[in-house]
Scaffold this active site. Sequence first.
Site, PDB file in Angstrom:
ATOM      1  N   GLU A  46      80.868 -39.178  -5.546  1.00  0.00           N
ATOM      2  CA  GLU A  46      79.891 -39.683  -4.604  1.00  0.00           C
ATOM      3  C   GLU A  46      78.518 -38.801  -4.618  1.00  0.00           C
ATOM      4  O   GLU A  46      78.669 -37.332  -5.305  1.00  0.00           O
ATOM      5  CB  GLU A  46      80.304 -39.323  -2.968  1.00  0.00           C
ATOM      6  CG  GLU A  46      81.437 -40.344  -2.558  1.00  0.00           C
ATOM      7  CD  GLU A  46      82.063 -39.903  -1.371  1.00  0.00           C
ATOM      8  OE1 GLU A  46      82.536 -40.845  -0.645  1.00  0.00           O
ATOM      9  OE2 GLU A  46      82.118 -38.826  -1.028  1.00  0.00           O
ATOM     10  N   LYS A  95      74.149 -33.548  -3.020  1.00  0.00           N
ATOM     11  CA  LYS A  95      75.318 -33.062  -3.618  1.00  0.00           C
ATOM     12  C   LYS A  95      76.278 -33.945  -4.480  1.00  0.00           C
ATOM     13  O   LYS A  95      76.114 -35.304  -4.093  1.00  0.00           O
ATOM     14  CB  LYS A  95      76.537 -32.736  -2.268  1.00  0.00           C
ATOM     15  CG  LYS A  95      77.948 -32.087  -2.647  1.00  0.00           C
ATOM     16  CD  LYS A  95      78.407 -31.283  -1.701  1.00  0.00           C
ATOM     17  CE  LYS A  95      79.150 -32.262  -0.692  1.00  0.00           C
ATOM     18  NZ  LYS A  95      79.942 -31.585   0.342  1.00  0.00           N
ATOM     19  N   ASP A 134      87.984 -39.873   5.472  1.00  0.00           N
ATOM     20  CA  ASP A 134      86.855 -39.754   5.019  1.00  0.00           C
ATOM     21  C   ASP A 134      86.527 -40.448   4.054  1.00  0.00           C
ATOM     22  O   ASP A 134      85.378 -40.443   3.198  1.00  0.00           O
ATOM     23  CB  ASP A 134      86.387 -38.286   4.419  1.00  0.00           C
ATOM     24  CG  ASP A 134      87.325 -37.944   3.604  1.00  0.00           C
ATOM     25  OD1 ASP A 134      88.074 -38.717   2.881  1.00  0.00           O
ATOM     26  OD2 ASP A 134      86.957 -36.693   2.883  1.00  0.00           O
ATOM     27  N   GLY A 183      90.329 -35.140   7.595  1.00  0.00           N
ATOM     28  CA  GLY A 183      90.795 -35.821   6.465  1.00  0.00           C
ATOM     29  C   GLY A 183      90.415 -37.345   6.290  1.00  0.00           C
ATOM     30  O   GLY A 183      90.484 -37.692   4.974  1.00  0.00           O
ATOM     31  N   THR A 200      94.523 -33.744   6.165  1.00  0.00           N
ATOM     32  CA  THR A 200      95.260 -34.252   5.133  1.00  0.00           C
ATOM     33  C   THR A 200      94.532 -35.111   4.241  1.00  0.00           C
ATOM     34  O   THR A 200      93.523 -35.530   4.273  1.00  0.00           O
ATOM     35  CB  THR A 200      96.578 -35.014   5.921  1.00  0.00           C
ATOM     36  OG1 THR A 200      95.883 -36.316   6.435  1.00  0.00           O
ATOM     37  CG2 THR A 200      97.152 -34.191   6.846  1.00  0.00           C
ATOM     38  N   GLN A 236      91.490 -26.637   2.476  1.00  0.00           N
ATOM     39  CA  GLN A 236      90.372 -26.479   3.479  1.00  0.00           C
ATOM     40  C   GLN A 236      90.900 -25.759   4.682  1.00  0.00           C
ATOM     41  O   GLN A 236      90.093 -25.312   5.628  1.00  0.00           O
ATOM     42  CB  GLN A 236      89.957 -27.960   4.064  1.00  0.00           C
ATOM     43  CG  GLN A 236      89.233 -28.170   5.206  1.00  0.00           C
ATOM     44  CD  GLN A 236      87.770 -27.503   5.187  1.00  0.00           C
ATOM     45  OE1 GLN A 236      87.087 -27.085   6.118  1.00  0.00           O
ATOM     46  NE2 GLN A 236      87.091 -27.290   3.869  1.00  0.00           N
ATOM     47  N   SER A 241      85.093 -36.377  11.664  1.00  0.00           N
ATOM     48  CA  SER A 241      84.203 -35.786  10.647  1.00  0.00           C
ATOM     49  C   SER A 241      84.482 -36.665   9.437  1.00  0.00           C
ATOM     50  O   SER A 241      85.560 -36.831   8.766  1.00  0.00           O
ATOM     51  CB  SER A 241      84.800 -34.416  10.567  1.00  0.00           C
ATOM     52  OG  SER A 241      84.496 -33.987   9.401  1.00  0.00           O
ATOM     53  N   ARG A 291      80.870 -25.222   4.555  1.00  0.00           N
ATOM     54  CA  ARG A 291      80.129 -26.274   5.404  1.00  0.00           C
ATOM     55  C   ARG A 291      80.969 -27.218   6.362  1.00  0.00           C
ATOM     56  O   ARG A 291      80.555 -27.371   7.405  1.00  0.00           O
ATOM     57  CB  ARG A 291      79.247 -26.720   5.010  1.00  0.00           C
ATOM     58  CG  ARG A 291      79.225 -28.043   4.051  1.00  0.00           C
ATOM     59  CD  ARG A 291      79.279 -29.207   4.921  1.00  0.00           C
ATOM     60  NE  ARG A 291      79.109 -30.532   3.958  1.00  0.00           N
ATOM     61  CZ  ARG A 291      79.901 -31.565   3.991  1.00  0.00           C
ATOM     62  NH1 ARG A 291      81.117 -31.333   4.512  1.00  0.00           N
ATOM     63  NH2 ARG A 291      79.871 -32.640   3.329  1.00  0.00           N
TER      64      ARG A 291
END
Lengths: 347, 347
Positions: free
Chosen positions: A64, A77, A235, A233, A209, A148, A300, A120
């Site tokens: 990405e 990024k 995402d 996790g 996860t 993480q 998130s 972050r």
Amino acid sequence: MLSPSDKALVPFVSVDNMMRLVHHVGLETMITRIADAIEADFLRWDAFDKTPRVASHSDVGVIELMPTSDGEMYGFKYVNGHPKNTAEGLQTVTAFGLLADVQSGYPVLLSEMTLLTALRTAAMSALAAKHLAPEGARTMAMIGNGAQSEFQCRAFKAICGVDTVRLYDIDPAATAKCARNLEGSGLTVVSCTSAQEATVGADIITTCTADKQYATILTDNMVGAGVHINAIGGDCPGKTELHKDILHRSDIFVEYPPQTRIEGEIQALADDHPVIELHDVFAGRVTGRTSDKQITLFDSVGFAIEDFSALRTVKTLIDGTAFYDDLDMLADPDDPRDLYGMLHRAK
Amino acid sequence: MLSPSDKALVPFVSVDNMMRLVHHVGLETMITRIADAIEADFLRWDAFDKTPRVASHSDVGVIELMPTSDGEMYGFKYVNGHPKNTAEGLQTVTAFGLLADVQSGYPVLLSEMTLLTALRTAAMSALAAKHLAPEGARTMAMIGNGAQSEFQCRAFKAICGVDTVRLYDIDPAATAKCARNLEGSGLTVVSCTSAQEATVGADIITTCTADKQYATILTDNMVGAGVHINAIGGDCPGKTELHKDILHRSDIFVEYPPQTRIEGEIQALADDHPVIELHDVFAGRVTGRTSDKQITLFDSVGFAIEDFSALRTVKTLIDGTAFYDDLDMLADPDDPRDLYGMLHRAK
């Protein structure tokens, strides 16, 4: 203004220098600095160009690009997500990022972001929880004890006052690693043998996860009234962690709805299912937690502005230090129209 | 398979090393190698993920990300376009790019691309002209004598057999620079004092100017029957070089229509104005030049696959050489789940 020859060199923060910088600043201080920058940037939400990330999917993972700009600086990024990498001794997620000056288009920082993304992501989670978790929350269940997990625990300690973490992973070796790493951190660590056990007495439940499939890490019965869920996790499309019933019992908070609807837990819900944008909570336009019975869920996925905030924090922190190298990345002929002459004369 | 510690280091080709590489390989050979790679990649057009570039516009310029993938490798380029930079002693265009392994998501090459973009733009122009220019074309008008001009001239010499270039720029100093740089190249160079004069006797007309506004570098009367036009400079919304009448007299060839309709000369035309895709010409599915009266126009904007082709050419060429440095850009803990432990132990 910098002279062209200064601008032709791009400060580069290697992994080694990022580690030095973190130790120089202090891990919890650095996470807090990044969280402060994210909060400040979310408070000027309208200043940013916002776009869902540009994803290239394959059978085994995703690559990405996450660009954004506030009109003065531009950042992006590069990040991959390859769950199968761990089994091959590689990182699931690696990343690097760049800041550039919008006025000239010239890059002003190139940085490793594997470590910085971990910082972050933890900073963003703890920042959301600072606004959403129940008053006096001190205990967090940490489900998923991979790369993480420790950063999450340290961020919640630094920013939310969490003093106890209850760890669980399907692989006990991961839990043991996480517990070992957190020794001496000031956190009380409880290693658990089931997700259910980890959630006992937890005010905050963090799920982190990595399976690229619809998974159910949390079931409805594990989530009591008043809990804040920090779901990290899930995402990407097809990757979720929570049972749908939990989503229906929760008030759902997101970074940037157009991206979260594609990638987050809420991909399981209708396109118009109500969500609350975190920047509205930070700005006080919307109240986050309204009662001690409410279940709050931060769905998130990670948004480009957070990387921007992290990169500009690094740019500030390396100023005047030796924690970067100058990279000869931009061609800089004496006469900008004479690129060919520069090449020719180099012979 | 590489071990993780090998993969954690990313080969980086600096500007200095790119110049060494070009001189090592030879400029015209390198352009030809890149053109061959572009042609080969255009022949497997359907293998690539294609998307218009992701652009961030400001008052003074644009910053773009151009990603693509063939399913095995992923590549992207960062590139800016800031016409006002020249007056400040900076490059109008700077760029860098990256290749990554789709299977792992790990970067395998980071490279400067200011020089490389000049090479690949010239390679693409000459490759298109090889298929479209009139038989026996030997004379090219080169209108706009900035940073890209000499590379165009050398590419057309190497790939199309052009032996004479007729230079014009609104700034005579740019023409003088271009003429000086081409001394000893084997090209006959004629410096002209108007665009009109430059086009006299030219079989090929290349326009490569940089104003970010609707400009008319070529008017209808300058373009005779049979000419091939290579229009380089119109490459973003609002930036064109040709009078609309020329477009209506020409058969128009493009790289990737969805991008060219946004950025190319054809933004001045109806959305359904017919265009021919160059990969169809390369593959022989469509005949490019059908008569010696036909005006062919390559409406060049630059497409991500060309950068991909250039990057994979560089990756092949640096193999076994010293023309790169290893960059510590990817975190590589012994245990991929133990990023925190790696950081902790670095203290």
